[in-house]
Scaffold this motif. Structure first.
Motif, PDB file in Angstrom:
ATOM      1  N   THR A 138       0.817  -1.212   0.000  1.00 55.66           N
ATOM      2  CA  THR A 138       0.000   0.000   0.000  1.00 55.66           C
ATOM      3  C   THR A 138       0.847   1.255   0.000  1.00 55.66           C
ATOM      4  O   THR A 138       0.328   2.358  -0.111  1.00 55.66           O
ATOM      5  CB  THR A 138      -0.891   0.043   1.255  1.00 55.66           C
ATOM      6  N   GLY A 139       2.171   1.104   0.165  1.00 51.13           N
ATOM      7  CA  GLY A 139       3.056   2.250   0.246  1.00 51.13           C
ATOM      8  C   GLY A 139       3.365   2.642   1.683  1.00 51.13           C
ATOM      9  O   GLY A 139       4.199   3.503   1.918  1.00 51.13           O
ATOM     10  N   TRP A 140       2.700   2.019   2.657  1.00 51.91           N
ATOM     11  CA  TRP A 140       3.004   2.316   4.065  1.00 51.91           C
ATOM     12  C   TRP A 140       4.433   1.899   4.342  1.00 51.91           C
ATOM     13  O   TRP A 140       4.888   0.846   3.911  1.00 51.91           O
ATOM     14  CB  TRP A 140       2.112   1.520   5.002  1.00 51.91           C
ATOM     15  N   VAL A 141       5.166   2.708   5.080  1.00 52.14           N
ATOM     16  CA  VAL A 141       6.496   2.356   5.560  1.00 52.14           C
ATOM     17  C   VAL A 141       6.348   2.089   7.043  1.00 52.14           C
ATOM     18  O   VAL A 141       5.947   2.964   7.802  1.00 52.14           O
ATOM     19  CB  VAL A 141       7.518   3.482   5.294  1.00 52.14           C
ATOM     20  N   VAL A 142       6.639   0.851   7.450  1.00 49.77           N
ATOM     21  CA  VAL A 142       6.411   0.439   8.836  1.00 49.77           C
ATOM     22  C   VAL A 142       7.669  -0.197   9.392  1.00 49.77           C
ATOM     23  O   VAL A 142       8.599  -0.539   8.650  1.00 49.77           O
ATOM     24  CB  VAL A 142       5.230  -0.556   8.942  1.00 49.77           C
ATOM     25  N   SER A 143       7.718  -0.393  10.695  1.00 53.63           N
ATOM     26  CA  SER A 143       8.843  -1.064  11.332  1.00 53.63           C
ATOM     27  C   SER A 143       8.981  -2.467  10.762  1.00 53.63           C
ATOM     28  O   SER A 143       7.996  -3.171  10.562  1.00 53.63           O
ATOM     29  CB  SER A 143       8.617  -1.158  12.839  1.00 53.63           C
ATOM     30  N   GLY A 144      10.201  -2.847  10.516  1.00 51.89           N
ATOM     31  CA  GLY A 144      10.468  -4.164   9.951  1.00 51.89           C
ATOM     32  C   GLY A 144      10.562  -5.221  11.009  1.00 51.89           C
ATOM     33  O   GLY A 144      10.535  -4.935  12.209  1.00 51.89           O
ATOM     34  N   PRO A 145      10.695  -6.472  10.591  1.00 51.09           N
ATOM     35  CA  PRO A 145      10.830  -7.559  11.550  1.00 51.09           C
ATOM     36  C   PRO A 145      12.135  -7.407  12.315  1.00 51.09           C
ATOM     37  O   PRO A 145      13.126  -6.936  11.774  1.00 51.09           O
ATOM     38  CB  PRO A 145      10.835  -8.814  10.694  1.00 51.09           C
ATOM     39  N   THR A 146      12.132  -7.779  13.561  1.00 49.46           N
ATOM     40  CA  THR A 146      13.338  -7.697  14.363  1.00 49.46           C
ATOM     41  C   THR A 146      14.126  -8.985  14.220  1.00 49.46           C
ATOM     42  O   THR A 146      13.542 -10.063  14.213  1.00 49.46           O
ATOM     43  CB  THR A 146      13.019  -7.437  15.842  1.00 49.46           C
ATOM     44  N   PRO A 147      15.418  -8.864  14.091  1.00 48.80           N
ATOM     45  CA  PRO A 147      16.256 -10.072  13.897  1.00 48.80           C
ATOM     46  C   PRO A 147      16.252 -10.969  15.095  1.00 48.80           C
ATOM     47  O   PRO A 147      15.907 -10.644  16.164  1.00 48.80           O
ATOM     48  CB  PRO A 147      17.645  -9.518  13.642  1.00 48.80           C
TER      49      PRO A 147
END
Length: 94
Positions: A85-94
């Motif tokens: 959708t174009g949302w920029v969100v926090s990514g998965p944590t390693p």
């Protein structure tokens, strides 16, 4: 920028993301991703969900089965992903 993981229910491209307390460490938050079909509502996605939350279970969407808590402001910088959708969100944590 890394690609967002797929929907937790069906692996389709993720369109929304929210946080859930980790089962392994309830002080840690895991990112949960969902497609439009399995998404919870925007108000619910803005809060932290309990470890027992079943979202994105199709039986509960667009709601969930827990009582989410208010998400605190994150003072650190975390990796991000861009959803379809174009949302920029926090990514998965390693």
């Amino acid at each position: 920028m890394p690609e967002a993981p797929g929907c937790a229910a069906c692996q389709a491209p993720a369109e929304v993301q929210w946080r859930r307390k980790s089962v392994a460490d309830p002080t840690h938050l895991d990112a949960v991703y969902a497609c439009a079909l399995h998404a919870i509502g925007l108000d619910a996605a803005a809060h932290i969900h309990q470890t027992t939350c079943t979202a994105p279970d199709p039986a509960h969407v667009p709601a969930c089965n827990c009582t989410p808590t208010v998400q605190p402001q994150d003072p650190g910088v975390s990796p991000t992903v861009t959803l379809t959708t174009g949302w920029v969100v926090s990514g998965p944590t390693p």
